[in-house]
Design a protein around this motif. Structure first.
Motif, PDB file in Angstrom:
ATOM      1  N   PHE A  28      42.129  59.480  43.482  1.00  0.00           N
ATOM      2  CA  PHE A  28      41.419  58.272  43.903  1.00  0.00           C
ATOM      3  C   PHE A  28      42.337  57.062  43.753  1.00  0.00           C
ATOM      4  N   THR A  29      41.893  55.934  44.272  1.00  0.00           N
ATOM      5  CA  THR A  29      42.582  54.663  44.093  1.00  0.00           C
ATOM      6  C   THR A  29      41.587  53.623  43.601  1.00  0.00           C
ATOM      7  N   VAL A  30      42.117  52.590  42.977  1.00  0.00           N
ATOM      8  CA  VAL A  30      41.272  51.480  42.525  1.00  0.00           C
ATOM      9  C   VAL A  30      40.842  50.701  43.759  1.00  0.00           C
ATOM     10  N   ILE A  31      39.528  50.470  43.884  1.00  0.00           N
ATOM     11  CA  ILE A  31      39.024  49.703  45.025  1.00  0.00           C
ATOM     12  C   ILE A  31      38.498  48.336  44.604  1.00  0.00           C
ATOM     13  N   GLU A  32      38.238  48.149  43.309  1.00  0.00           N
ATOM     14  CA  GLU A  32      37.779  46.844  42.848  1.00  0.00           C
ATOM     15  C   GLU A  32      37.999  46.716  41.349  1.00  0.00           C
ATOM     16  N   ARG A  33      38.366  45.507  40.950  1.00  0.00           N
ATOM     17  CA  ARG A  33      38.540  45.180  39.537  1.00  0.00           C
ATOM     18  C   ARG A  33      37.832  43.866  39.271  1.00  0.00           C
ATOM     19  N   SER A  34      37.202  43.768  38.122  1.00  0.00           N
ATOM     20  CA  SER A  34      36.689  42.495  37.632  1.00  0.00           C
ATOM     21  C   SER A  34      36.720  42.569  36.111  1.00  0.00           C
ATOM     22  N   GLU A  35      36.343  41.513  35.457  1.00  0.00           N
ATOM     23  CA  GLU A  35      36.403  41.455  33.997  1.00  0.00           C
ATOM     24  C   GLU A  35      35.621  42.617  33.383  1.00  0.00           C
ATOM     25  N   GLY A  36      36.340  43.524  32.705  1.00  0.00           N
ATOM     26  CA  GLY A  36      35.698  44.640  32.017  1.00  0.00           C
ATOM     27  C   GLY A  36      35.198  45.757  32.904  1.00  0.00           C
ATOM     28  N   LYS A  37      35.590  45.772  34.181  1.00  0.00           N
ATOM     29  CA  LYS A  37      35.134  46.808  35.111  1.00  0.00           C
ATOM     30  C   LYS A  37      36.267  47.223  36.039  1.00  0.00           C
ATOM     31  N   VAL A  38      36.327  48.519  36.330  1.00  0.00           N
ATOM     32  CA  VAL A  38      37.258  49.040  37.330  1.00  0.00           C
ATOM     33  C   VAL A  38      36.507  50.101  38.129  1.00  0.00           C
ATOM     34  N   GLU A  39      36.557  49.995  39.451  1.00  0.00           N
ATOM     35  CA  GLU A  39      35.906  50.973  40.318  1.00  0.00           C
ATOM     36  C   GLU A  39      36.964  51.720  41.114  1.00  0.00           C
ATOM     37  N   LEU A  60      32.678  54.040  38.511  1.00  0.00           N
ATOM     38  CA  LEU A  60      32.762  52.689  37.981  1.00  0.00           C
ATOM     39  C   LEU A  60      32.890  52.776  36.462  1.00  0.00           C
ATOM     40  N   PHE A  61      33.970  52.231  35.923  1.00  0.00           N
ATOM     41  CA  PHE A  61      34.215  52.238  34.481  1.00  0.00           C
ATOM     42  C   PHE A  61      33.907  50.847  33.948  1.00  0.00           C
ATOM     43  N   VAL A  62      32.963  50.789  33.006  1.00  0.00           N
ATOM     44  CA  VAL A  62      32.472  49.523  32.482  1.00  0.00           C
ATOM     45  C   VAL A  62      32.743  49.458  30.988  1.00  0.00           C
TER      46      VAL A  62
END
Length: 132
Positions: A28-39, A60-62
């Motif tokens: 897979f590849t990372v499709i979105e990042r935000s504070e404390g989250k990676v999808e 989604l990793f939270v």
């Protein structure tokens, strides 16, 4: 009315590390990042594609402050290697940071129980590699 299975959410201490591990495992590849989250995903989701049909879910990793409190997950992933034997895939996953796990499965099972770098249980099951 219908819902779609759109993502599998994993609570964890280090979303970047766990997302990187699972990207390597699943391609897979990372499709979105935000504070404390990676999808991560195998495709770029759009509302239209999801509405049109069941598409593969994202992961989604939270980030959460607490660690795991139970040994065995009530829900876990099974992965199937697509271009090598299950034993070869287990070796690859060990090199990526996974560990073998004993949750009482016994010696006579035809799958390998493993833990990701944060201790989440997953299994390596039958190989989908073409037979010679």
């Amino acid at each position: 009315m219908t819902s779609r299975f759109t993502e599998l959410t994993v609570d964890c201490r280090d979303p970047e590390r766990l997302a990187a591990f699972w990207c390597e495992v699943l391609g897979f590849t990372v499709i979105e990042r935000s504070e404390g989250k990676v999808e991560i995903a195998s495709w770029e989701p759009t509302v239209e594609a999801i509405q049109a049909g069941q598409m593969p879910p994202t992961m989604l990793f939270v980030q959460v402050p607490e660690g795991r409190t139970v040994r065995k997950n009530p829900l876990h992933l099974d992965v199937s290697p697509i271009d090598c034997s299950s034993a070869d895939e287990v070796s690859r996953l060990l090199a990526l940071g996974a560990t073998k796990a004993d949750i009482g499965q016994g010696p006579d099972v035809n799958w390998e129980v493993m833990e990701d770098p944060e201790g989440n249980i997953f299994c390596v099951v039958r190989s989908l590699a073409p037979k010679d």
